[in-house]
Each structure stands twice: as structure tokens, then as C-alpha cells.
Scaffold this motif. Structure first.
Motif, PDB file in Angstrom:
ATOM      1  N   LEU A 113       0.828  -1.203   0.000  1.00  0.00           N
ATOM      2  CA  LEU A 113       0.000   0.000   0.000  1.00  0.00           C
ATOM      3  C   LEU A 113       0.867   1.260   0.000  1.00  0.00           C
ATOM      4  N   LEU A 114       1.899   1.275   0.840  1.00  0.00           N
ATOM      5  CA  LEU A 114       2.781   2.437   0.916  1.00  0.00           C
ATOM      6  C   LEU A 114       3.647   2.565  -0.331  1.00  0.00           C
ATOM      7  N   TRP A 115       4.006   1.424  -0.941  1.00  0.00           N
ATOM      8  CA  TRP A 115       4.797   1.460  -2.176  1.00  0.00           C
ATOM      9  C   TRP A 115       4.015   2.159  -3.286  1.00  0.00           C
ATOM     10  N   VAL A 116       2.725   1.865  -3.380  1.00  0.00           N
ATOM     11  CA  VAL A 116       1.874   2.536  -4.366  1.00  0.00           C
ATOM     12  C   VAL A 116       1.832   4.031  -4.090  1.00  0.00           C
ATOM     13  N   ARG A 117       1.750   4.397  -2.829  1.00  0.00           N
ATOM     14  CA  ARG A 117       1.736   5.817  -2.474  1.00  0.00           C
ATOM     15  C   ARG A 117       3.055   6.480  -2.875  1.00  0.00           C
ATOM     16  N   HIS A 118       4.176   5.784  -2.627  1.00  0.00           N
ATOM     17  CA  HIS A 118       5.490   6.314  -3.017  1.00  0.00           C
ATOM     18  C   HIS A 118       5.572   6.526  -4.524  1.00  0.00           C
ATOM     19  N   LEU A 119       5.058   5.573  -5.305  1.00  0.00           N
ATOM     20  CA  LEU A 119       5.095   5.706  -6.762  1.00  0.00           C
ATOM     21  C   LEU A 119       4.259   6.899  -7.227  1.00  0.00           C
ATOM     22  N   GLU A 120       3.128   7.116  -6.562  1.00  0.00           N
ATOM     23  CA  GLU A 120       2.282   8.264  -6.914  1.00  0.00           C
ATOM     24  C   GLU A 120       3.004   9.575  -6.633  1.00  0.00           C
ATOM     25  N   ILE A 121       3.719   9.621  -5.510  1.00  0.00           N
ATOM     26  CA  ILE A 121       4.476  10.825  -5.169  1.00  0.00           C
ATOM     27  C   ILE A 121       5.575  11.073  -6.190  1.00  0.00           C
ATOM     28  N   THR A 122       6.278   9.989  -6.555  1.00  0.00           N
ATOM     29  CA  THR A 122       7.380  10.107  -7.513  1.00  0.00           C
ATOM     30  C   THR A 122       6.876  10.580  -8.873  1.00  0.00           C
ATOM     31  N   GLU A 123       5.770  10.020  -9.311  1.00  0.00           N
ATOM     32  CA  GLU A 123       5.224  10.385 -10.614  1.00  0.00           C
ATOM     33  C   GLU A 123       4.709  11.819 -10.628  1.00  0.00           C
ATOM     34  N   ALA A 124       4.161  12.272  -9.504  1.00  0.00           N
ATOM     35  CA  ALA A 124       3.633  13.630  -9.448  1.00  0.00           C
ATOM     36  C   ALA A 124       4.739  14.671  -9.526  1.00  0.00           C
ATOM     37  N   GLY A 125       5.947  14.267  -9.131  1.00  0.00           N
ATOM     38  CA  GLY A 125       7.073  15.197  -9.181  1.00  0.00           C
ATOM     39  C   GLY A 125       7.263  15.909  -7.868  1.00  0.00           C
ATOM     40  N   GLU A 126       8.466  16.346  -7.616  1.00  0.00           N
ATOM     41  CA  GLU A 126       8.838  16.975  -6.347  1.00  0.00           C
ATOM     42  C   GLU A 126       8.013  18.239  -6.076  1.00  0.00           C
ATOM     43  N   GLU A 127       7.782  19.045  -7.141  1.00  0.00           N
ATOM     44  CA  GLU A 127       7.130  20.327  -6.894  1.00  0.00           C
ATOM     45  C   GLU A 127       5.684  20.165  -6.487  1.00  0.00           C
ATOM     46  N   GLU A 128       4.961  19.235  -7.131  1.00  0.00           N
ATOM     47  CA  GLU A 128       3.547  19.091  -6.837  1.00  0.00           C
ATOM     48  C   GLU A 128       3.293  18.194  -5.641  1.00  0.00           C
TER      49      GLU A 128
END
Length: 413
Positions: A113-128
Motif C-alpha cells: 500500500l505504501l509502495w503505491v503511495r510512493h510511486l504516486e508521489i514520484t510520478e507527481a514530481g517533487e514540486e507538486e
């Protein structure tokens, strides 16, 4: 790109050290999940992990014996509530080897579950995905106090020791204000029913509030028993040769002053205490803290599993309830008539005579019919328990918070 196995291992480490700030701070997981630097607050790593556990809670209509409930219960009670492996396994009615397999499966699902959240953060980019430090939302007061409720909030506290700690903490401030603090305790005060850190901080904040606003050179702190509470009064005092300097009551009751007392009032409210602002006969202000005392009411614990008996007894330590242990239905009936418990916690799966028969006998006997019964079992027969006369039903594993809340509910003051 973060290696998934490394990520999973850090999740396991974080779960096992959920309340160890230094260990959480050292993990890369904090950065991978864009957690804020602190230990408390809605975006701290600790809170992100706790919220993720809660996200795995099954829907209410899901059967209690479904695998999803087992996964959620293991994560909640083993890591969030801090129960031992043996305690959780015992309450779930599982062998230790079987339990460890289920725990590994639960941690893997949690990490996924947390891995999916990490991937979403990475894909969204640092700024967003990330907020700059200056934009973090202010943590709510309730978030900072949640840990008190998770650490067994009903505790026995010796007020004398708290007075010593408060005196030491406020000594520099009192010197700077030119105020002498006098502490007075009536001998043999009962123990307080409150977490020691809660009453200490409530007293520190309230007394500091008085020191900042008083015009007197002495402040008297006095504690005495008033029925079922200990009353602590804080008031300015004059020297015998001079009247107390005049003070405006508005200085202590205007909105900004009451806001300054919001935290100590909330701390006391958590334990059914209160904080009042008043005046003495001379017109000088007085602050009054009231804290419940410990009352040890007998509670009959009918349970043949020694691990569960030990766990529930530990849950009741420092609470208003004193466990009386019965390992069989026959012993329970004998003790109930002799001890006159205020409630009974009843297991169902017992040899010889099971809990259902015991419940029927208790409700049929004139000497025990009025004793509230809380059925605590791995079974899911809530409606059956209530139809047979049980006053409440707890599905194992049971947390300390659930057990104490059930007792508070069925035992009338």
C-alpha cells in the motif's frame, strides 16, 4: 529509483519502531513518503503509518472472520497498540507459527500500500507532491495528544511527585518574576486517575499562566480531596503585613487569557477533570484544577487462557478497575456471589462449561442477574450474546482502549 525490497524492509523497520522517534528519523522512508520532519502532526511519518493501517480497515459489512479483518487487526494491535506477538496470537486463537505467517502477510500488504503511495508521489514530481517547509499545516492539538490515549490513559499518579517536578521546572520562571511558589499537600492523598505527563503539563501551563499575570509576590498551590476528585487551587497571596495588590478579573477571563488555558483544560478533559477560573473573597483570581481519584472497583475476569488473563490484567493496571480472576465457570459463579463484582468479562470458549452456559446461569440467578456482562471472544456471535443477556460484546483481539471503554459504559458511577 528506490529498490522495492529496500523500501519494504524500511516499512518493516518503521512498523517495529513506530514510537521510536530517533529510529524513524534515521529511515529513508520519511523522504520517500514526503513526511514532515517532526514526530507529531498530520504529515509526520508516524501519523502517515498509523493512517495507512487505518486505511486497511475493512468495510463494516465485512464478516469479522474474513482475512481482511485478520490483516487489519494484526497491524493495529501488534504495531499501533504495541501488543506482543504472544498476546495478539492468544486473542486471535492462533498458534504462534500460524500467527507469524499471517503477520508477515499483513506487513507485506501494508508495505505494498505504501509502495503505491510512493510511486504516486514520484510520478507527481517533487514540486507538486511535496510542500515546502514553510507551508506545512499547523498540527492540530488533538494530534499531539493522541499518543496519551494510545498509551493506556487511565493511570495511577502520585501528586506529591508531580508537585516536585513542577516546582523544579518553574523555579527559573518564578525567580525571573520575583514570585515565590508555596506548595501545600494534605497528607495521604489518594492516587490520581490521570497520565502523569498530562497532569504535570496541565499544572505547569496553569501555574505559568498565573506567574505571568499576578502582581503578588507569593503564589499558593494547595491540593485536597473533595469527594471523588482532588482539587488543586492556585491563587496569589499577600504578605501578612500588606494587602494583596489589586488585580482585574478581566485579566484572567478575557478571551486571550482563556485561550492560553485551552491546552491544560483539554488535558484535564481527557480524564474527566476540569479547569475553572474564579475569585477568592478578596477579589483576587484563583485557578482550580479538579482531577478524578482512582477507584478500584472489582471486575470478574472469566478466562482460561493465561496469556489473555495476563494481558487483560495489565490493561486494568492503573485504571479504576481491579481484576478478580476466575479460570472456570464454576469458579466465576462462586466468586461473583462472594466478591460482588461491578462487571464481568466473559470468554466463551472454555472447557467443561462454556461461556454461554455461564451467561445463562448468571442472568437467571437473583444474586448475579444484575451484574453487567461483557462477552469477549474470538467468535462472531454478537447477536446471540446480546440475546442471552450480555450487556456488551468485544471481538478478540481486544485493545486496552476497547476494554476500558466497555467497562466505563456498563458500570454506572
Amino acid at each position: 529509483m528506490v529498490d522495492q525490497e529496500v523500501f519494504y524492509e524500511e516499512v518493516r523497520e518503521a512498523l517495529h519502531h513506530l514510537y521510536d522517534y530517533d529510529r524513524l528519523r534515521s529511515l529513508h522512508l520519511r523522504a520517500w513518503l514526503q513526511a514532515e520532519p517532526g514526530f507529531t502532526g498530520p504529515r509526520s511519518l508516524k501519523q502517515i503509518l498509523i493512517d495507512a493501517v487505518e486505511a486497511l480497515r475493512p468495510e463494516a459489512e465485512t464478516p469479522m472472520d474474513a482475512p481482511d479483518w485478520r490483516i487489519y487487526q494484526i497491524l493495529l494491535y501488534r504495531f499501533v497498540q504495541g501488543m506482543s506477538t504472544q498476546e495478539v496470537a492468544g486473542q486471535l486463537g492462533l498458534g504462534e507459527r500460524h500467527y507469524r505467517r499471517l503477520q508477515a502477510r499483513a506487513i507485506e500488504r501494508f508495505a505494498r500500500l505504501l509502495w503505491v503511495r510512493h510511486l504516486e508521489i514520484t510520478e507527481a514530481g517533487e514540486e507538486e507532491a511535496g510542500l515546502p517547509d514553510s507551508s506545512w499545516p499547523e498540527p492540530k492539538v488533538g494530534s499531539d495528544l493522541d499518543w496519551l490515549q494510545r498509551e493506556g490513559t487511565l493511570q495511577q499518579t502520585q501528586l506529591y511527585e508531580i508537585f516536585i517536578q513542577v516546582e523544579q521546572l518553574l523555579a527559573p520562571l518564578a525567580r525571573n518574576r520575583g514570585v515565590h511558589i508555596e506548595f501545600h499537600l494534605v497528607p495521604d492523598l489518594p492516587l490520581l486517575r490521570i497520565h502523569p505527563q498530562a497532569i504535570r503539563q496541565a499544572m505547569v501551563s496553569t501555574l505559568a499562566f498565573m506567574l505571568d499575570r499576578t502582581l503578588a509576590h507569593r503564589v499558593r498551590v494547595e491540593a485536597r480531596t473533595q469527594g471523588e476528585v482532588i482539587q488543586i487551587t492556585i491563587q496569589p497571596c499577600s504578605d501578612s503585613s500588606a494587602p494583596a495588590p489589586p488585580q482585574s478579573a478581566a485579566l484572567f477571563t478575557k478571551p486571550s487569557a482563556l485561550e492560553a488555558l485551552a491546552i491544560p483544560r483539554q488535558l484535564l478533559d481527557m480524564y474527566n477533570g476540569n479547569l475553572q477560573v474564579g475569585r477568592i473573597e478578596s477579589g483576587a483570581p484563583m485557578l482550580t484544577l479538579q482531577v478524578p481519584v482512582v477507584r478500584r472497583l472489582p471486575v470478574l475476569l472469566v478466562e482460561d487462557n493465561e496469556d489473555t488473563t495476563e494481558l487483560f490484567s495489565r490493561y486494568l493496571e492503573g485504571s479504576p478497575y481491579r481484576p478478580v480472576i476466575a479460570s472456570s465457570s464454576q469458579e466465576a459463579i462462586f466468586l461473583a456471589q462472594r466478591v460482588k463484582p461491578r462487571a464481568m468479562i466473559l470468554d466463551v470458549m472454555m472447557p467443561e462449561q462454556d461461556g454461554w452456559e455461564t451467561l445463562i446461569l448468571f442472568k437467571a440467578h437473583p444474586l448475579t442477574a444484575t451484574i453487567p456482562v461483557i462477552v469477549a471472544t474470538i467468535l462472531t456471535d454478537r447477536e446471540l450474546a446480546l440475546s442471552l443477556g450480555a450487556d456488551d460484546f468485544l471481538h478478540k483481539p481486544v485493545s486496552q482502549e476497547q476494554l476500558l471503554a466497555a467497562l466505563d459504559q456498563v458500570i454506572q458511577p
